[in-house]
Design a protein around this motif. Structure first.
Motif, PDB file in Angstrom:
ATOM      1  N   MET A 116       1.277  11.775   1.576  1.00 17.03           N
ATOM      2  CA  MET A 116      -0.062  11.692   2.156  1.00 17.03           C
ATOM      3  C   MET A 116      -1.068  11.491   1.038  1.00 17.03           C
ATOM      4  SD  MET A 116      -0.065  14.630   5.098  1.00 17.03           S
ATOM      5  CE  MET A 116       1.254  14.699   6.311  1.00 17.03           C
ATOM      6  N   THR A 117      -2.107  10.732   1.351  1.00 12.95           N
ATOM      7  CA  THR A 117      -3.227  10.568   0.424  1.00 12.95           C
ATOM      8  C   THR A 117      -4.455  11.183   1.083  1.00 12.95           C
ATOM      9  OG1 THR A 117      -2.235   8.500  -0.360  1.00 12.95           O
ATOM     10  CG2 THR A 117      -4.519   8.942  -1.001  1.00 12.95           C
ATOM     11  N   PRO A 118      -4.845  12.392   0.639  1.00 14.49           N
ATOM     12  CA  PRO A 118      -6.006  13.057   1.243  1.00 14.49           C
ATOM     13  C   PRO A 118      -7.306  12.313   0.945  1.00 14.49           C
ATOM     14  CG  PRO A 118      -4.681  14.593  -0.076  1.00 14.49           C
ATOM     15  CD  PRO A 118      -4.211  13.211  -0.390  1.00 14.49           C
ATOM     16  N   ALA A 119      -8.260  12.444   1.847  1.00  8.49           N
ATOM     17  CA  ALA A 119      -9.580  11.839   1.658  1.00  8.49           C
ATOM     18  C   ALA A 119     -10.642  12.910   1.828  1.00  8.49           C
ATOM     19  CB  ALA A 119      -9.801  10.717   2.664  1.00  8.49           C
ATOM     20  N   THR A 126      -2.239  10.485  -4.150  1.00  8.85           N
ATOM     21  CA  THR A 126      -1.105  10.641  -3.242  1.00  8.85           C
ATOM     22  C   THR A 126      -0.344  11.917  -3.557  1.00  8.85           C
ATOM     23  OG1 THR A 126      -0.973   8.258  -2.972  1.00  8.85           O
ATOM     24  CG2 THR A 126       0.980   9.507  -2.358  1.00  8.85           C
ATOM     25  N   TRP A 127       0.063  12.609  -2.502  1.00  7.19           N
ATOM     26  CA  TRP A 127       0.664  13.940  -2.582  1.00  7.19           C
ATOM     27  C   TRP A 127       1.994  13.923  -1.838  1.00  7.19           C
ATOM     28  CZ3 TRP A 127      -0.352  17.316   1.998  1.00  7.19           C
ATOM     29  CH2 TRP A 127       0.179  18.603   1.855  1.00  7.19           C
ATOM     30  N   ARG A 128       2.929  14.745  -2.266  1.00  4.86           N
ATOM     31  CA  ARG A 128       4.283  14.769  -1.694  1.00  4.86           C
ATOM     32  C   ARG A 128       4.370  15.441  -0.324  1.00  4.86           C
ATOM     33  NH1 ARG A 128       6.816  18.281  -6.448  1.00  4.86           N
ATOM     34  NH2 ARG A 128       4.942  17.558  -7.443  1.00  4.86           N
ATOM     35  N   ALA A 129       3.240  15.867   0.213  1.00  4.46           N
ATOM     36  CA  ALA A 129       3.152  16.461   1.554  1.00  4.46           C
ATOM     37  C   ALA A 129       3.986  17.735   1.684  1.00  4.46           C
ATOM     38  CB  ALA A 129       3.534  15.441   2.630  1.00  4.46           C
ATOM     39  N   GLU A 175       0.452   3.029  -5.510  1.00  2.93           N
ATOM     40  CA  GLU A 175       0.899   1.637  -5.356  1.00  2.93           C
ATOM     41  C   GLU A 175       2.420   1.555  -5.315  1.00  2.93           C
ATOM     42  OE1 GLU A 175      -0.890  -0.957  -8.225  1.00  2.93           O
ATOM     43  OE2 GLU A 175      -2.923  -0.475  -7.556  1.00  2.93           O
ATOM     44  N   ALA A 176       3.084   2.351  -6.153  1.00  2.00           N
ATOM     45  CA  ALA A 176       4.555   2.355  -6.156  1.00  2.00           C
ATOM     46  C   ALA A 176       5.088   2.926  -4.846  1.00  2.00           C
ATOM     47  CB  ALA A 176       5.081   3.164  -7.345  1.00  2.00           C
ATOM     48  N   VAL A 177       4.441   3.990  -4.340  1.00  2.00           N
ATOM     49  CA  VAL A 177       4.838   4.555  -3.047  1.00  2.00           C
ATOM     50  C   VAL A 177       4.652   3.510  -1.954  1.00  2.00           C
ATOM     51  CG1 VAL A 177       4.229   6.274  -1.286  1.00  2.00           C
ATOM     52  CG2 VAL A 177       4.417   6.962  -3.679  1.00  2.00           C
ATOM     53  N   ALA A 178       3.464   2.892  -1.917  1.00  2.00           N
ATOM     54  CA  ALA A 178       3.136   1.911  -0.869  1.00  2.00           C
ATOM     55  C   ALA A 178       4.116   0.745  -0.862  1.00  2.00           C
ATOM     56  CB  ALA A 178       1.708   1.419  -1.045  1.00  2.00           C
ATOM     57  N   ALA A 179       4.608   0.364  -2.040  1.00  2.00           N
ATOM     58  CA  ALA A 179       5.563  -0.753  -2.118  1.00  2.00           C
ATOM     59  C   ALA A 179       6.867  -0.438  -1.404  1.00  2.00           C
ATOM     60  CB  ALA A 179       5.839  -1.098  -3.582  1.00  2.00           C
ATOM     61  N   ASP A 180       7.193   0.845  -1.286  1.00  2.55           N
ATOM     62  CA  ASP A 180       8.440   1.258  -0.627  1.00  2.55           C
ATOM     63  C   ASP A 180       8.212   1.840   0.772  1.00  2.55           C
ATOM     64  OD1 ASP A 180      10.075   0.528  -2.773  1.00  2.55           O
ATOM     65  OD2 ASP A 180       9.763   2.448  -3.777  1.00  2.55           O
ATOM     66  N   ASP A 181       6.988   1.769   1.275  1.00  2.00           N
ATOM     67  CA  ASP A 181       6.708   2.334   2.593  1.00  2.00           C
ATOM     68  C   ASP A 181       7.387   1.535   3.696  1.00  2.00           C
ATOM     69  OD1 ASP A 181       5.142   4.392   1.658  1.00  2.00           O
ATOM     70  OD2 ASP A 181       3.223   3.445   2.158  1.00  2.00           O
ATOM     71  N   ALA A 182       8.013   2.264   4.619  1.00  2.00           N
ATOM     72  CA  ALA A 182       8.469   1.640   5.858  1.00  2.00           C
ATOM     73  C   ALA A 182       7.259   1.379   6.737  1.00  2.00           C
ATOM     74  CB  ALA A 182       9.472   2.547   6.570  1.00  2.00           C
ATOM     75  N   VAL A 183       6.306   2.318   6.702  1.00  2.00           N
ATOM     76  CA  VAL A 183       5.040   2.168   7.411  1.00  2.00           C
ATOM     77  C   VAL A 183       4.040   3.122   6.769  1.00  2.00           C
ATOM     78  CG1 VAL A 183       5.633   3.886   9.197  1.00  2.00           C
ATOM     79  CG2 VAL A 183       3.922   2.135   9.702  1.00  2.00           C
ATOM     80  N   SER A 184       2.781   2.714   6.741  1.00  3.45           N
ATOM     81  CA  SER A 184       1.696   3.624   6.352  1.00  3.45           C
ATOM     82  C   SER A 184       0.566   3.410   7.338  1.00  3.45           C
ATOM     83  CB  SER A 184       1.252   3.398   4.915  1.00  3.45           C
ATOM     84  OG  SER A 184       0.702   2.117   4.760  1.00  3.45           O
ATOM     85  N   PHE A 185      -0.203   4.445   7.563  1.00  2.00           N
ATOM     86  CA  PHE A 185      -1.255   4.375   8.569  1.00  2.00           C
ATOM     87  C   PHE A 185      -2.292   5.441   8.270  1.00  2.00           C
ATOM     88  CE2 PHE A 185       2.478   6.665   9.889  1.00  2.00           C
ATOM     89  CZ  PHE A 185       1.999   7.907  10.259  1.00  2.00           C
ATOM     90  N   THR A 214      -4.352   8.767   4.466  1.00  2.00           N
ATOM     91  CA  THR A 214      -3.257   7.808   4.600  1.00  2.00           C
ATOM     92  C   THR A 214      -1.944   8.583   4.641  1.00  2.00           C
ATOM     93  OG1 THR A 214      -4.482   6.135   3.362  1.00  2.00           O
ATOM     94  CG2 THR A 214      -2.112   5.798   3.606  1.00  2.00           C
ATOM     95  N   VAL A 215      -1.131   8.296   5.656  1.00  2.00           N
ATOM     96  CA  VAL A 215       0.211   8.870   5.758  1.00  2.00           C
ATOM     97  C   VAL A 215       1.199   7.765   5.426  1.00  2.00           C
ATOM     98  CG1 VAL A 215       1.923   9.942   7.284  1.00  2.00           C
ATOM     99  CG2 VAL A 215      -0.505  10.541   7.513  1.00  2.00           C
ATOM    100  N   HIS A 216       2.112   8.049   4.506  1.00  2.00           N
ATOM    101  CA  HIS A 216       3.145   7.102   4.094  1.00  2.00           C
ATOM    102  C   HIS A 216       4.495   7.605   4.607  1.00  2.00           C
ATOM    103  CE1 HIS A 216       0.427   5.415   0.922  1.00  2.00           C
ATOM    104  NE2 HIS A 216       0.000   6.660   0.871  1.00  2.00           N
ATOM    105  N   ILE A 217       5.186   6.804   5.387  1.00  2.00           N
ATOM    106  CA  ILE A 217       6.582   7.077   5.738  1.00  2.00           C
ATOM    107  C   ILE A 217       7.380   6.139   4.833  1.00  2.00           C
ATOM    108  CG2 ILE A 217       8.329   7.161   7.551  1.00  2.00           C
ATOM    109  CD1 ILE A 217       5.971   9.124   7.966  1.00  2.00           C
ATOM    110  N   ASN A 218       7.919   6.718   3.779  1.00  2.00           N
ATOM    111  CA  ASN A 218       8.472   5.956   2.666  1.00  2.00           C
ATOM    112  C   ASN A 218       9.966   5.754   2.828  1.00  2.00           C
ATOM    113  OD1 ASN A 218       9.607   5.982  -0.315  1.00  2.00           O
ATOM    114  ND2 ASN A 218       7.523   5.180  -0.377  1.00  2.00           N
TER     115      ASN A 218
END
Length: 197
Positions: A102-105, A69-72, A133-143, A111-115
């Motif tokens: 963002m998590t590049p693939a 995961t990257w800070r975009a 995992e810590a970022v995902a726990a605070d996501d308003a939405v990820s897609f 994966t884009v995280h709106i945290n």
């Protein structure tokens, strides 16, 4: 002789003041601060980020590792701000400030995280990398988003108004373009206004 001493003293003072001026001169930031804003429907969308350059490096897969995961952006986290509630990835989120991660693939979708926490990116660091995992726990939405090809030297964000109801948010850097849609819920607000009377 006296004039020569005065001339040498004046020259020495000139050199000293020149060195002092150069010592105070700051070089431009490697990843300068950038800001973009667009009103779409009734919603003002703003993105505050830092804009690093490629500078001949391989960014995705080397500097920004796949699956990490990257800070975009660079420096601090990238912040996106919505003046009204919006819908992203089919999920309603409140007005306010959010971090983008963002998590590049290597292949397939990113994966884009709106945290929901617009806090320091360093609060998510674990052993020198961002803890997904810590970022995902605070996501308003990820897609998931499929990247498209591009060629951009300096990282840029763009916001386009599309049909003035839905915004297209785009991040472009190196050879990658990532875009996602933000529904500003214009029709729902108009219906809500009508039903109030």
């Amino acid at each position: 002789m006296k004039n020569t001493k005065h001339l040498l003293l004046a020259f020495a003072l000139l050199i000293a003041s020149t060195f002092t001026a150069f010592a105070q001169l700051q070089t431009p930031a490697a990843s300068p601060a950038a800001f973009v804003s667009q009103t779409v429907g009734f919603t003002k969308i703003s993105i505050d980020y830092s804009s690093p350059a490629v500078k001949g490096r391989k960014i995705f897969g080397e500097i920004e590792k796949y699956g990490v995961t990257w800070r975009a952006g660079a420096n601090a986290q990238t912040i996106i701000d919505f003046s009204t509630p919006v819908s992203i990835g089919g999920k309603n989120i409140r007005a306010g400030r959010y971090s983008i991660f963002m998590t590049p693939a290597a292949s397939g979708e990113w994966t884009v995280h709106i945290n929901s926490k617009a806090a320091s990116v360093f609060s998510y660091m674990k052993e020198g990398v961002i803890d997904e995992e810590a970022v995902a726990a605070d996501d308003a939405v990820s897609f998931k988003v499929a990247p498209t090809a591009g060629n951009t030297e300096r990282l840029q964000y763009h916001i386009s108004a599309e049909n003035n109801k839905v915004a297209k948010v785009t991040m472009a850097w190196e050879k990658v373009v990532i875009s996602f849609m933000v529904d500003t819920q214009v029709d729902q607000r108009i219906e809500g206004f009508k039903s109030a009377f």
